[in-house]
Scaffold this motif. Structure first.
Motif, PDB file in Angstrom:
ATOM      1  N   GLY A   5     107.976  -5.308 -21.776  1.00  0.00           N
ATOM      2  CA  GLY A   5     108.055  -3.876 -21.392  1.00  0.00           C
ATOM      3  C   GLY A   5     107.016  -2.992 -21.363  1.00  0.00           C
ATOM      4  O   GLY A   5     106.630  -1.805 -21.156  1.00  0.00           O
ATOM      5  N   GLY A   6     105.809  -3.700 -21.978  1.00  0.00           N
ATOM      6  CA  GLY A   6     104.571  -2.840 -22.201  1.00  0.00           C
ATOM      7  C   GLY A   6     104.452  -2.776 -23.780  1.00  0.00           C
ATOM      8  O   GLY A   6     105.240  -1.615 -24.033  1.00  0.00           O
ATOM      9  N   GLY A   7     103.720  -3.074 -24.437  1.00  0.00           N
ATOM     10  CA  GLY A   7     103.609  -2.767 -25.906  1.00  0.00           C
ATOM     11  C   GLY A   7     103.355  -1.204 -26.036  1.00  0.00           C
ATOM     12  O   GLY A   7     104.055  -0.615 -26.989  1.00  0.00           O
ATOM     13  N   THR A   8     102.246  -0.472 -25.361  1.00  0.00           N
ATOM     14  CA  THR A   8     101.957   0.924 -25.866  1.00  0.00           C
ATOM     15  C   THR A   8     103.149   1.925 -25.528  1.00  0.00           C
ATOM     16  O   THR A   8     102.948   2.947 -25.775  1.00  0.00           O
ATOM     17  N   SER A   9     103.918   1.481 -24.698  1.00  0.00           N
ATOM     18  CA  SER A   9     105.175   2.079 -24.379  1.00  0.00           C
ATOM     19  C   SER A   9     106.100   2.539 -25.659  1.00  0.00           C
ATOM     20  O   SER A   9     106.782   3.531 -25.594  1.00  0.00           O
ATOM     21  N   PHE A  10     105.953   1.658 -26.494  1.00  0.00           N
ATOM     22  CA  PHE A  10     106.944   1.771 -27.543  1.00  0.00           C
ATOM     23  C   PHE A  10     105.972   1.682 -29.059  1.00  0.00           C
ATOM     24  O   PHE A  10     106.724   1.944 -30.024  1.00  0.00           O
ATOM     25  N   GLY A  11     104.855   1.446 -29.075  1.00  0.00           N
ATOM     26  CA  GLY A  11     103.811   1.358 -30.329  1.00  0.00           C
ATOM     27  C   GLY A  11     102.856   0.711 -29.864  1.00  0.00           C
ATOM     28  O   GLY A  11     102.395   0.111 -28.965  1.00  0.00           O
ATOM     29  N   ILE A  12     102.099   0.464 -30.828  1.00  0.00           N
ATOM     30  CA  ILE A  12     100.973  -0.373 -30.858  1.00  0.00           C
ATOM     31  C   ILE A  12     100.948  -1.690 -31.317  1.00  0.00           C
ATOM     32  O   ILE A  12     101.318  -2.080 -32.701  1.00  0.00           O
ATOM     33  N   ILE A  13     100.974  -2.801 -30.711  1.00  0.00           N
ATOM     34  CA  ILE A  13     100.929  -4.056 -31.304  1.00  0.00           C
ATOM     35  C   ILE A  13      99.932  -4.619 -32.107  1.00  0.00           C
ATOM     36  O   ILE A  13      98.811  -4.485 -31.637  1.00  0.00           O
ATOM     37  N   LEU A  14     100.154  -4.920 -33.286  1.00  0.00           N
ATOM     38  CA  LEU A  14      99.007  -5.440 -34.272  1.00  0.00           C
ATOM     39  C   LEU A  14      98.766  -6.925 -34.193  1.00  0.00           C
ATOM     40  O   LEU A  14      97.738  -7.293 -34.011  1.00  0.00           O
ATOM     41  N   SER A  15     100.111  -7.437 -34.065  1.00  0.00           N
ATOM     42  CA  SER A  15      99.923  -8.960 -34.192  1.00  0.00           C
ATOM     43  C   SER A  15     101.339  -9.620 -33.564  1.00  0.00           C
ATOM     44  O   SER A  15     102.439  -8.905 -33.525  1.00  0.00           O
ATOM     45  N   TRP A  16     101.387 -10.908 -33.304  1.00  0.00           N
ATOM     46  CA  TRP A  16     102.577 -11.311 -32.676  1.00  0.00           C
ATOM     47  C   TRP A  16     102.685 -12.797 -33.447  1.00  0.00           C
ATOM     48  O   TRP A  16     101.821 -13.510 -33.556  1.00  0.00           O
ATOM     49  N   LYS A  17     103.942 -13.240 -33.879  1.00  0.00           N
ATOM     50  CA  LYS A  17     104.096 -14.401 -34.066  1.00  0.00           C
ATOM     51  C   LYS A  17     104.837 -15.258 -33.205  1.00  0.00           C
ATOM     52  O   LYS A  17     105.676 -14.911 -32.496  1.00  0.00           O
ATOM     53  N   ILE A  18     104.096 -16.244 -32.950  1.00  0.00           N
ATOM     54  CA  ILE A  18     104.810 -17.268 -32.017  1.00  0.00           C
ATOM     55  C   ILE A  18     105.226 -18.428 -32.257  1.00  0.00           C
ATOM     56  O   ILE A  18     104.897 -19.140 -33.330  1.00  0.00           O
ATOM     57  N   LYS A  19     106.078 -19.279 -31.505  1.00  0.00           N
ATOM     58  CA  LYS A  19     106.604 -20.689 -31.673  1.00  0.00           C
ATOM     59  C   LYS A  19     105.647 -21.418 -30.956  1.00  0.00           C
ATOM     60  O   LYS A  19     105.745 -21.248 -29.784  1.00  0.00           O
ATOM     61  N   LEU A  20     104.959 -22.386 -31.462  1.00  0.00           N
ATOM     62  CA  LEU A  20     103.931 -23.103 -30.829  1.00  0.00           C
ATOM     63  C   LEU A  20     104.980 -24.420 -29.984  1.00  0.00           C
ATOM     64  O   LEU A  20     106.090 -24.768 -30.579  1.00  0.00           O
ATOM     65  N   VAL A  21     104.544 -24.780 -28.960  1.00  0.00           N
ATOM     66  CA  VAL A  21     105.425 -25.904 -28.092  1.00  0.00           C
ATOM     67  C   VAL A  21     104.625 -27.135 -28.202  1.00  0.00           C
ATOM     68  O   VAL A  21     103.217 -27.217 -28.293  1.00  0.00           O
ATOM     69  N   ARG A  22     105.473 -28.352 -28.050  1.00  0.00           N
ATOM     70  CA  ARG A  22     104.994 -29.670 -27.960  1.00  0.00           C
ATOM     71  C   ARG A  22     104.313 -29.815 -26.724  1.00  0.00           C
ATOM     72  O   ARG A  22     104.628 -29.484 -25.482  1.00  0.00           O
ATOM     73  N   VAL A  23     103.022 -30.504 -26.331  1.00  0.00           N
ATOM     74  CA  VAL A  23     102.433 -31.028 -25.430  1.00  0.00           C
ATOM     75  C   VAL A  23     102.125 -32.652 -25.366  1.00  0.00           C
ATOM     76  O   VAL A  23     101.837 -32.695 -26.599  1.00  0.00           O
ATOM     77  N   PRO A  24     101.873 -33.065 -24.662  1.00  0.00           N
ATOM     78  CA  PRO A  24     101.464 -34.738 -24.558  1.00  0.00           C
ATOM     79  C   PRO A  24      99.968 -34.532 -24.983  1.00  0.00           C
ATOM     80  O   PRO A  24      99.386 -33.652 -24.657  1.00  0.00           O
ATOM     81  N   ARG A  25      99.499 -35.785 -25.634  1.00  0.00           N
ATOM     82  CA  ARG A  25      98.008 -36.010 -25.778  1.00  0.00           C
ATOM     83  C   ARG A  25      97.025 -36.031 -24.473  1.00  0.00           C
ATOM     84  O   ARG A  25      96.129 -35.547 -24.552  1.00  0.00           O
TER      85      ARG A  25
END
Length: 446
Positions: A228-248
């Protein structure tokens, strides 16, 4: 009393406006040191037009020359290059108290320059220096500050693991703060969804300057900032993400066909099957006008640019069974690591060092205008032929059609603020570009 003449009235109004702006800016600048952390002085982060570095900083993280060249776009009163979270907090508190609008910029890739222009007096809070990336392979998560770029994120993940990745954008100089806030489209969305579908937490500065996480901001706000757009609701300092698996090893390809080579039939067929193929396969359709090498006449070249999360022989099995018309051959395919594939998608030649991902500023800036659509129905062949004609008439234009389906079909439209999920076949982006010498094309601004 005799009324003021229009010219004098305009002059006095302009003087009053400038005086008011200077007063607001002075109040804002004097407020900043009072609300930033003493151990991290904010003085060196403040840049006004009086600083020699001001214009360079303003243009450095702005990718659309159309916006920079537009006489109707005003420049900021100041730029705050935050180096500590308290600098961003102070900017919020002081802007609120001074009546100055804040524009938040992470990478400057927003197409309309909304992060560095405004119709009212404003200050840019530039998050580019807040770029910490902390990868935890054990938990398969990462914390990324808003100013880090997608390229830096890909590089840091690859430093820790060759079997992890993140579904995210193709441009390698995107600022993570704004990119994730807008959804985070990328070439693994059919397998893992958008970037925001893999966000598990965030740190946000609210309108009072308080730093909040997912728990303290509440699930409604956490829902809204994911697409929804970060600055509409506040200022994003950082995100925590879940990494995904990829093949070699992943496989990439770029097969090109012109109209004489059956591009229209292939494009029509692509619409029907690209959203239904294996989740591991993403094929972008990219039509653009070119001059025929044999006779110089205008034609359309359609590129089928793909990535398969696996080895080439498995890819060929998939395309032979579901998209045989493309005629994909092993000789068309290149196997490489996932991090190397990010360079392929960014347009770099094979063999380019992954250190290139650490280049944080886009250097090939152009004038451009871009719009997007989401399609629920297949474009008929007659419609494609009309489209090709229009592209050839315009000339300096290209399109990118990105298939949905797969994981995008499985996520509810109400899960995040991005609602284009089940039932959507593909997203299309139209881009027209020009140079200063192309005078008149700037009408695309309308």
């Amino acid at each position: 009393m005799k009324a003021l003449c229009p010219k004098l009235f305009f002059l006095l109004s302009s003087i009053s406006l400038v005086t008011s702006q200077h007063s607001s800016l002075d109040h804002f600048l004097q407020c900043l040191p009072l609300h930033s952390h003493p151990s991290n002085p904010i003085a060196n982060a403040i840049h006004t037009p009086n600083n020699a570095s001001f214009q360079h900083l303003y243009e450095l993280h702005a990718v659309n020359l159309r916006i920079l060249a537009s006489p109707s776009k005003s420049k900021p009163l100041a730029i705050i290059t935050a180096r500590h979270a308290s600098h961003a907090q102070a900017s919020v508190v002081c802007a609120k108290g001074s009546g100055v609008q804040l524009r938040i910029r992470s990478g400057g890739h927003d197409y309309e320059g909304l992060s560095y222009t405004s119709g009212v007096p404003f200050v840019i809070l530039d998050m580019f220096n807040l770029r910490s990336i902390k990868i935890d392979i054990v938990s398969e998560t990462a914390w990324i500050q808003a100013g880090a770029t997608t390229g830096e994120l890909y590089y840091r993940i690859a430093e820790k693991s060759d079997v992890h990745g993140i579904p995210s954008g193709i441009c390698t100089t995107l600022g993570i703060g704004g990119h994730f806030s807008g959804g985070g489209y990328g070439n693994m969305m059919r397998k893992y969804g958008l970037s925001i579908d893999n966000v598990v937490d965030a740190r946000l500065i609210d309108a009072d300057g308080t730093i909040r996480n997912r728990k303290t901001m509440g699930e409604d706000v956490f829902w809204a900032i994911r697409g929804g757009g970060g600055t509409s609701f506040g200022i994003i300092l950082s995100w925590k993400i879940k990494l995904v698996r990829v093949p070699r090893k992943v496989t990439v390809f770029n097969v090109q066909r012109t109209l004489d080579q059956g591009a229209t039939d292939l494009a029509y067929r692509w619409q029907q099957i690209a959203p239904k193929m294996s989740k591991d396969l993403f094929i972008r359709l990219q039509p653009e006008p070119i001059s025929d090498a044999t006779n110089g006449n205008k034609t359309i070249r359609v590129s089928f640019i793909g990535q398969f999360l696996g080895r080439a022989h498995r890819l060929i099995q998939e395309t032979d069974s579901k998209f045989q018309e493309l005629g994909l051959q092993l000789s068309d395919c290149n196997e490489m690591s996932w991090v190397e594939s990010t360079l392929f998608w960014a347009g770099y030649p094979n063999g380019t060092s992954i250190d290139t991902l650490l280049q944080r500023v886009q250097d090939n800036k152009v004038f451009f205008k871009t719009k997007s659509d989401f399609y629920k129905k297949v474009i008929p062949k007659q419609g494609l032929e009309m489209l090709w004609k229009l592209l050839m008439e315009i000339g300096n234009v290209f399109m990118q059609l990105n298939p949905h389906g797969g994981r995008m079909e499985e996520i509810s439209e109400s899960e995040t603020a991005v609602a284009q999920r089940a039932g959507y076949l593909f997203k299309t982006q139209y881009t027209i570009h020009w140079t200063e010498s192309d005078g008149g094309i700037g009408a695309a601004d309308g």
